[in-house]
Design a protein around this motif. Structure first.
Motif, PDB file in Angstrom:
ATOM      1  N   CYS A  81       0.837  -1.211   0.000  1.00  0.00           N
ATOM      2  CA  CYS A  81       0.000   0.000   0.000  1.00  0.00           C
ATOM      3  C   CYS A  81       0.868   1.256   0.000  1.00  0.00           C
ATOM      4  N   GLU A  91      -2.984  -8.234   1.286  1.00  0.00           N
ATOM      5  CA  GLU A  91      -4.369  -8.589   0.969  1.00  0.00           C
ATOM      6  C   GLU A  91      -4.736  -9.921   1.635  1.00  0.00           C
ATOM      7  N   SER A 120       2.281  -7.898  -0.501  1.00  0.00           N
ATOM      8  CA  SER A 120       0.846  -7.640  -0.390  1.00  0.00           C
ATOM      9  C   SER A 120       0.347  -8.103   0.973  1.00  0.00           C
TER      10      SER A 120
END
Lengths: 362, 362
Positions: free
Chosen positions: B46, B71, B69
């Motif tokens: 991010c 996620e 990531s």
């Protein structure tokens, strides 16, 4: 970017629990550097005849128990002498120094472990970040709660010209054992004075200009634990021992990352000139700082009364002019403490005359 | 002597303060093991386009920034792959691994630093105290508050057969930087879910049978800081960031020295079978544990409403029988969590059927 934030050194290993002192051997053995490298146990001589504690100290090979008096506050000379004895007596640098006692013994253990690997006298290192080499492995086992010496990065020593800490990242203990049972025998009066050391740390830290959120949250919790222990509460004696030990720990972390204030500045002077012990000195001093710490003083007085403590008075009645010069100049020399309490322009807010007036009331 | 007390490993160095991230270079350089031994920065992707953070990362020589990531929750496979890449790419073991991100990145950084010095797969070390060798130097820089991953001795990973932490003394970071400014960009919903991770740690720790005074005092303070941040208060946004970061820190210390409970046991199952992220999963679960944590749940609901959070529902509607077996067996396999919550005879107090009934409501 302003003033850099401090990269705080924390005690990396801590064992907490009633009875945990019995695990000392399991902690030490993996740290033994060989049969010629002893563990040296510096033990408060109040335990010399108290076999429960001494019996539990695990000694093998050339390990040695050294009883030290905590009647007087530790001195740089005492540290130098202990270091010299250890160097003369053993062929190897010790595997570790273990301090078992109150704040004085904690400070001695920290200083001895530093001076075993840093040449010269302990007095050479009084100040901030003067230590060059890592210390030998050192363990703190407090037997009274409140000083925060078990968690701080300093060791406060009286030197030939000043009472000042050896503040360094290497000072911090490598291991601490927090066994509340070790504080069972502490007399109530001593428990109060030493507990107040923690309470006063919190007041000075929380009301100081150096305060940061890290110090604040530790100090707030430590302060509320002190109040739970020394004001009316439902706590059992064993809970009081546990919570006071935790208050000392958290208060020590709070103060290590901020600074003490006017109580300590004046108390250091009392200690040096009148030989008043630190915990008692703090209590004598705060009684006269209504202009600086009014809320803290109000709570202090409630605790003092509930615990039926009578503070000494007339301490400074017979000081010579020379002693007056000494006591005020020691107090004023502790610049970071004044700056923390009064801000950057503290020199315009306090002078020798006012300090003398405060001392004259004590 | 009963069960030995745990010798807790603490983060030995911590830098706290708004803007303190800019001091990273000063912290790393003394730790450089040579020009061929790089620092590897694992950074939440991010920040890949958020130049303020990345611009401040100090890289020299062969140092490398790897965006990861978050996620998905971190897996043992992901750790193994990162370690393999690092070993293939450099001639030396890295000087250090620096994780900059949320709990997932913290966990990845800890696991990678362990697997660089311990052979085999990360999945070989899921469990308690299975790690043999010290890790490489590793630094945690959290950019969201609440997980406690910055201070814990575990790194929670999904493996081929289980989601479980690598719990070891070597897991703990050598250095943590707590810069509240790094959490400025966190969306409010994510801030809530991650903050609740901390709040729920405190509830499970404070209401668990493993509780000791050390954990209690840290947990009490962390819980009250969460409440100050997520219930109506006078705090400014920057104070909320500071106090939530401190809540995460103290809550992490509390939980590291006690244990989580039923929320985490059930949340782990949700995470594994339904891929629900940890923070969200905890919130979904606690909603249905009125029988176990009634007071904590009441406070949670006030925070949920004040922050206008709508929790997902119907999560377990379409589980296959195979998934039902899996989710209940994962939850039940976390024996220390159940024992902490319900006591030694927990097996007589909960079974697969009751667990399924709880999940069916979610």
């Amino acid at each position: 970017m302003g003033i850099p934030h401090r990269n705080m050194s924390m005690v990396p290993r801590v064992l907490f629990g009633a009875g945990s002192f019995s695990q000392l051997s399991a902690i030490l053995e993996p740290k033994r550097q060989g049969v010629k490298a002893p563990f040296v146990f510096l033990v408060d001589d109040c335990f010399a005849n108290y076999s429960d504690v001494v019996d539990q100290i695990p000694t093998s090979y050339e390990d040695r128990i050294v009883f030290v008096s905590s009647e007087e506050e530790p001195t740089t000379e005492q540290v130098d002498l202990l270091v010299q004895e250890i160097i003369l007596q053993f062929n190897s640098i010790p595997s570790g120094i273990i301090g078992i006692g109150g704040g004085s013994v904690m400070d001695l253990a920290k200083a001895v472990s530093l001076l075993l690997t840093n040449s010269g006298s302990a007095s050479d290192y009084q100040g901030w970040d003067l230590v060059q080499s890592p210390s030998v492995f050192h363990v703190g086992v407090p037997t009274i709660s409140g000083t925060g010496a078990e968690v701080s990065r300093t060791t406060v020593l009286k030197g030939p010209v000043k009472k000042l800490g050896i503040n360094s990242d290497y000072t911090t203990f490598d291991q601490v054992i927090l066994d509340p049972n070790l504080t069972i025998g502490v007399p109530a009066v001593q428990r109060f004075y030493t507990g107040m050391d923690c309470f006063i740390h919190c007041i000075e830290s929380l009301e100081g200009t150096f305060l940061n959120p890290f110090s604040r949250v530790h100090g707030e919790k430590a302060k509320s634990l002190c109040e739970a222990v020394f004001l009316p509460s439902q706590l059992s004696d064993s809970e009081k021992r546990e919570y006071l030990m935790m208050a000392s720990w958290l208060g020590g972390i709070s103060i290590a990352n901020s600074q003490v204030g006017i109580v300590h500045a004046l108390s250091y002077g009392l200690s040096f000139v009148k030989n008043i012990r630190h915990g008692v000195g703090n209590c004598i001093v705060i009684e006269h700082l209504n202009n600086y710490y009014p809320k803290g003083l109000e709570t202090f007085r409630r605790m003092r009364d509930f615990n039926e403590i009578e503070l000494p008075t007339g301490i400074c009645e017979n000081l010579s002019e020379n002693q007056w010069r000494q006591i005020t100049s020691i107090a004023l020399s502790l610049e970071p403490l004044w700056e923390n309490a009064l801000g950057k322009n503290w020199k315009s807010l306090i002078d020798e005359k006012e300090i003398r007036e405060l001392y004259e009331k004590m």
